[in-house]
Design a protein around this motif. Sequence first.
Motif, PDB file in Angstrom:
ATOM      1  N   GLY A  64      36.535  10.986  45.997  1.00 28.09           N
ATOM      2  CA  GLY A  64      36.466   9.543  45.835  1.00 28.09           C
ATOM      3  C   GLY A  64      35.181   8.967  46.406  1.00 28.09           C
ATOM      4  N   VAL A  65      34.836   7.792  45.924  1.00 27.84           N
ATOM      5  CA  VAL A  65      33.576   7.158  46.322  1.00 27.84           C
ATOM      6  C   VAL A  65      33.581   6.795  47.801  1.00 27.84           C
ATOM      7  CG1 VAL A  65      32.102   5.136  45.949  1.00 27.84           C
ATOM      8  CG2 VAL A  65      33.076   6.329  43.995  1.00 27.84           C
ATOM      9  N   ALA A  66      34.739   6.433  48.349  1.00 28.72           N
ATOM     10  CA  ALA A  66      34.792   6.033  49.761  1.00 28.72           C
ATOM     11  C   ALA A  66      34.339   7.153  50.688  1.00 28.72           C
ATOM     12  CB  ALA A  66      36.209   5.590  50.126  1.00 28.72           C
ATOM     13  N   ALA A  67      34.527   8.405  50.255  1.00 27.23           N
ATOM     14  CA  ALA A  67      34.099   9.534  51.084  1.00 27.23           C
ATOM     15  C   ALA A  67      32.582   9.564  51.241  1.00 27.23           C
ATOM     16  CB  ALA A  67      34.604  10.840  50.480  1.00 27.23           C
ATOM     17  N   ILE A  68      31.867   9.063  50.254  1.00 22.95           N
ATOM     18  CA  ILE A  68      30.403   8.995  50.364  1.00 22.95           C
ATOM     19  C   ILE A  68      30.021   8.084  51.526  1.00 22.95           C
ATOM     20  CG2 ILE A  68      28.276   8.286  49.218  1.00 22.95           C
ATOM     21  CD1 ILE A  68      29.632   8.946  46.536  1.00 22.95           C
ATOM     22  N   ALA A  91      27.367   7.103  34.187  1.00 22.49           N
ATOM     23  CA  ALA A  91      26.456   6.046  34.632  1.00 22.49           C
ATOM     24  C   ALA A  91      27.141   5.026  35.556  1.00 22.49           C
ATOM     25  CB  ALA A  91      25.811   5.363  33.432  1.00 22.49           C
ATOM     26  N   PRO A  92      28.332   4.514  35.213  1.00 25.55           N
ATOM     27  CA  PRO A  92      28.996   3.610  36.166  1.00 25.55           C
ATOM     28  C   PRO A  92      29.313   4.299  37.491  1.00 25.55           C
ATOM     29  CG  PRO A  92      29.956   3.358  33.982  1.00 25.55           C
ATOM     30  CD  PRO A  92      29.055   4.555  33.923  1.00 25.55           C
ATOM     31  N   GLY A  93      29.710   5.568  37.431  1.00 23.57           N
ATOM     32  CA  GLY A  93      29.979   6.309  38.652  1.00 23.57           C
ATOM     33  C   GLY A  93      28.736   6.512  39.486  1.00 23.57           C
ATOM     34  N   ALA A  94      27.601   6.716  38.833  1.00 22.15           N
ATOM     35  CA  ALA A  94      26.333   6.866  39.551  1.00 22.15           C
ATOM     36  C   ALA A  94      25.974   5.578  40.269  1.00 22.15           C
ATOM     37  CB  ALA A  94      25.233   7.262  38.579  1.00 22.15           C
ATOM     38  N   ARG A  95      26.205   4.469  39.600  1.00 27.06           N
ATOM     39  CA  ARG A  95      25.925   3.166  40.240  1.00 27.06           C
ATOM     40  C   ARG A  95      26.822   2.970  41.462  1.00 27.06           C
ATOM     41  NH1 ARG A  95      26.140   0.677  35.961  1.00 27.06           N
ATOM     42  NH2 ARG A  95      23.901   0.580  35.528  1.00 27.06           N
ATOM     43  N   SER A  96      28.093   3.327  41.319  1.00 22.44           N
ATOM     44  CA  SER A  96      29.026   3.196  42.439  1.00 22.44           C
ATOM     45  C   SER A  96      28.639   4.122  43.590  1.00 22.44           C
ATOM     46  CB  SER A  96      30.451   3.510  41.975  1.00 22.44           C
ATOM     47  OG  SER A  96      30.893   2.564  41.023  1.00 22.44           O
ATOM     48  N   ALA A  97      28.202   5.337  43.254  1.00 22.17           N
ATOM     49  CA  ALA A  97      27.801   6.293  44.290  1.00 22.17           C
ATOM     50  C   ALA A  97      26.603   5.776  45.080  1.00 22.17           C
ATOM     51  CB  ALA A  97      27.492   7.650  43.668  1.00 22.17           C
ATOM     52  N   ARG A  98      25.654   5.197  44.389  1.00 22.25           N
ATOM     53  CA  ARG A  98      24.481   4.643  45.079  1.00 22.25           C
ATOM     54  C   ARG A  98      24.884   3.492  45.991  1.00 22.25           C
ATOM     55  NH1 ARG A  98      20.100   5.179  46.559  1.00 22.25           N
ATOM     56  NH2 ARG A  98      18.784   3.753  45.392  1.00 22.25           N
ATOM     57  N   VAL A 157      19.416   6.904  34.795  1.00 20.70           N
ATOM     58  CA  VAL A 157      18.238   6.503  35.590  1.00 20.70           C
ATOM     59  C   VAL A 157      18.336   5.031  35.953  1.00 20.70           C
ATOM     60  CG1 VAL A 157      15.739   6.152  35.478  1.00 20.70           C
ATOM     61  CG2 VAL A 157      16.736   8.304  34.684  1.00 20.70           C
ATOM     62  N   ASP A 158      18.735   4.195  35.007  1.00 20.57           N
ATOM     63  CA  ASP A 158      18.910   2.767  35.297  1.00 20.57           C
ATOM     64  C   ASP A 158      19.988   2.553  36.356  1.00 20.57           C
ATOM     65  OD1 ASP A 158      16.964   2.023  33.487  1.00 20.57           O
ATOM     66  OD2 ASP A 158      18.376   1.624  31.849  1.00 20.57           O
ATOM     67  N   ALA A 159      21.023   3.394  36.328  1.00 15.41           N
ATOM     68  CA  ALA A 159      22.151   3.214  37.234  1.00 15.41           C
ATOM     69  C   ALA A 159      21.816   3.552  38.691  1.00 15.41           C
ATOM     70  CB  ALA A 159      23.330   4.073  36.779  1.00 15.41           C
ATOM     71  N   VAL A 160      20.836   4.418  38.898  1.00 17.31           N
ATOM     72  CA  VAL A 160      20.538   4.836  40.276  1.00 17.31           C
ATOM     73  C   VAL A 160      19.304   4.167  40.860  1.00 17.31           C
ATOM     74  CG1 VAL A 160      21.654   7.077  39.962  1.00 17.31           C
ATOM     75  CG2 VAL A 160      19.195   6.869  39.551  1.00 17.31           C
ATOM     76  N   ARG A 161      18.733   3.243  40.159  1.00 18.93           N
ATOM     77  CA  ARG A 161      17.544   2.569  40.688  1.00 18.93           C
ATOM     78  C   ARG A 161      17.871   1.813  41.986  1.00 18.93           C
ATOM     79  NH1 ARG A 161      13.458   2.924  37.097  1.00 18.93           N
ATOM     80  NH2 ARG A 161      13.941   3.063  34.876  1.00 18.93           N
TER      81      ARG A 161
END
Length: 203
Positions: free
Chosen positions: A144-148, A165-172, A199-203
């Motif tokens: 889960g993202v909270a673990a990050i 892509a949405p998951g990458a944005r959430s991870a960042r 790439v757009d999601a992790v900027r």
Amino acid sequence: MGTLRIAPPLPRIFCLVSGRDDLSLLPELVDAGVSGFQLRDKEIDAWSLEYLALQVLSLVGDRATVVINDHLEVALRTGAHGVHLGQRDLPVAQARAAAPGLLIGATCRSLDDVAQAKVDGADYAGFGPVAHSDSKAGLPAPLGVAAITAARGVLPLIAIGGIDAPGARSARRAGAHGVAVIGSIWRQPDPVLAAKELVDAVR
């Protein structure tokens, strides 16, 4: 006085590559903004992995960071930029002693894992699986993202496992430095367009 170690840049996106992927797309993925590739193929031997690494390096090695999963000797022989080590691979401390100039990543699933990886000399933690993934057999339950967020602040975290892509944005947003992906590029109808979205999601 110790020797200054200059590791290669740590990408925001690692695209995992196997011998089954279309290597001709790699330069286009770099053009789209993907700056890292991890070579992971559990179905081929070390010699075949070395050949694959040389192919990838010839295509993108001067424009992207290329990391070999599991096999330090392949990374050293081919001139790859780094190695990523799983929990059953060569210990990170041994790899760091043998290869002081390489970028070294360690698979981690908790804050304690990340802290130990830092002590052992890792440059980053591959953290996951964050979400459900069917790219590799035997993976543990998603963290889960909270673990990050709970594990951030010790080493840069590269989130992996079922990340789109949405998951990458959430991870960042949760504190990850970047992400490592497979299906969200290679299993898409247009891998290059999918890469641009990541790439757009992790900027």
